[in-house]
Scaffold this motif. Structure first.
Motif, PDB file in Angstrom:
ATOM      1  N   VAL A  41      44.113  32.293  37.525  1.00 19.48           N
ATOM      2  CA  VAL A  41      43.210  33.005  36.621  1.00 19.48           C
ATOM      3  C   VAL A  41      42.863  32.082  35.463  1.00 19.48           C
ATOM      4  O   VAL A  41      43.557  31.103  35.199  1.00 19.48           O
ATOM      5  CB  VAL A  41      43.834  34.316  36.068  1.00 19.48           C
ATOM      6  CG1 VAL A  41      44.148  35.296  37.199  1.00 19.48           C
ATOM      7  CG2 VAL A  41      45.080  34.034  35.238  1.00 19.48           C
ATOM      8  N   GLY A  76      42.014  40.410  38.280  1.00 14.22           N
ATOM      9  CA  GLY A  76      41.624  40.075  36.917  1.00 14.22           C
ATOM     10  C   GLY A  76      41.384  41.285  36.038  1.00 14.22           C
ATOM     11  O   GLY A  76      41.132  41.171  34.841  1.00 14.22           O
ATOM     12  N   PRO A  86      37.542  42.216  32.469  1.00 15.43           N
ATOM     13  CA  PRO A  86      38.372  41.425  33.381  1.00 15.43           C
ATOM     14  C   PRO A  86      38.387  39.940  33.004  1.00 15.43           C
ATOM     15  O   PRO A  86      37.469  39.435  32.358  1.00 15.43           O
ATOM     16  CB  PRO A  86      37.700  41.606  34.742  1.00 15.43           C
ATOM     17  CG  PRO A  86      36.854  42.822  34.612  1.00 15.43           C
ATOM     18  CD  PRO A  86      36.437  42.880  33.172  1.00 15.43           C
ATOM     19  N   ILE A  87      39.454  39.273  33.419  1.00 15.09           N
ATOM     20  CA  ILE A  87      39.514  37.818  33.325  1.00 15.09           C
ATOM     21  C   ILE A  87      39.104  37.260  34.686  1.00 15.09           C
ATOM     22  O   ILE A  87      39.190  37.957  35.701  1.00 15.09           O
ATOM     23  CB  ILE A  87      40.929  37.318  32.945  1.00 15.09           C
ATOM     24  CG1 ILE A  87      41.985  37.827  33.935  1.00 15.09           C
ATOM     25  CG2 ILE A  87      41.269  37.724  31.515  1.00 15.09           C
ATOM     26  CD1 ILE A  87      43.371  37.247  33.731  1.00 15.09           C
ATOM     27  N   THR A  89      39.254  35.291  38.121  1.00 15.52           N
ATOM     28  CA  THR A  89      40.266  34.879  39.099  1.00 15.52           C
ATOM     29  C   THR A  89      39.662  33.776  39.968  1.00 15.52           C
ATOM     30  O   THR A  89      38.441  33.717  40.155  1.00 15.52           O
ATOM     31  CB  THR A  89      40.700  36.052  39.988  1.00 15.52           C
ATOM     32  OG1 THR A  89      39.566  36.553  40.691  1.00 15.52           O
ATOM     33  CG2 THR A  89      41.315  37.170  39.156  1.00 15.52           C
ATOM     34  N   PRO A 106      34.489  31.865  39.938  1.00 13.88           N
ATOM     35  CA  PRO A 106      35.446  32.978  39.985  1.00 13.88           C
ATOM     36  C   PRO A 106      35.269  33.801  41.257  1.00 13.88           C
ATOM     37  O   PRO A 106      34.151  33.988  41.736  1.00 13.88           O
ATOM     38  CB  PRO A 106      35.095  33.821  38.759  1.00 13.88           C
ATOM     39  CG  PRO A 106      34.329  32.920  37.858  1.00 13.88           C
ATOM     40  CD  PRO A 106      33.617  31.950  38.754  1.00 13.88           C
TER      41      PRO A 106
END
Length: 110
Positions: A41, A76, A86-87, A89, A106
């Motif tokens: 991530v 994420g 979200p982050i 991934t 991502p």
């Protein structure tokens, strides 16, 4: 055609339940090993742009040490406030003793 994967760590250096911070082309990523699974991530909390590598793993979640937000390593997705975004991934693989990361795009981008 060149592979987008980049070797970022030795698998033996990331025990199950642990993670490492890695940098590829000036970008920071967190690579985590949980049981038989590997995750990658972005190393940045979506709430306050704080490094997630300062936090800790809780199973398949990473906890930001600044305000306590937790993120699902697979998706994420934020699991609790204050983060609500979200982050990113990324794809990660293990080949032999090398951990490989695809930093190109991502996997959870919409």
């Amino acid at each position: 055609m060149d592979s987008p994967f980049v070797a970022v760590a030795r698998a033996a250096d990331v025990p199950s339940g642990g993670f490492v911070k890695v940098e590829v082309a000036g970008r920071a990523f967190l690579v985590a090993h949980v049981g038989e699974h590997w995750y990658a991530v972005e190393d940045l909390c979506s709430h306050e742009d704080f490094p997630l590598s300062y936090g800790c793993l809780e199973g398949e979640r990473v906890k930001c040490s600044l305000h306590g937000s937790r993120f699902d390593l697979k998706t994420g997705r934020p699991l609790e406030e204050p983060a609500d975004t979200p982050i990113a991934t990324y794809r990660v693989a293990v080949a032999g003793d090398l951990v490989l990361l695809d930093p190109t795009a991502p996997t959870n981008a919409h």
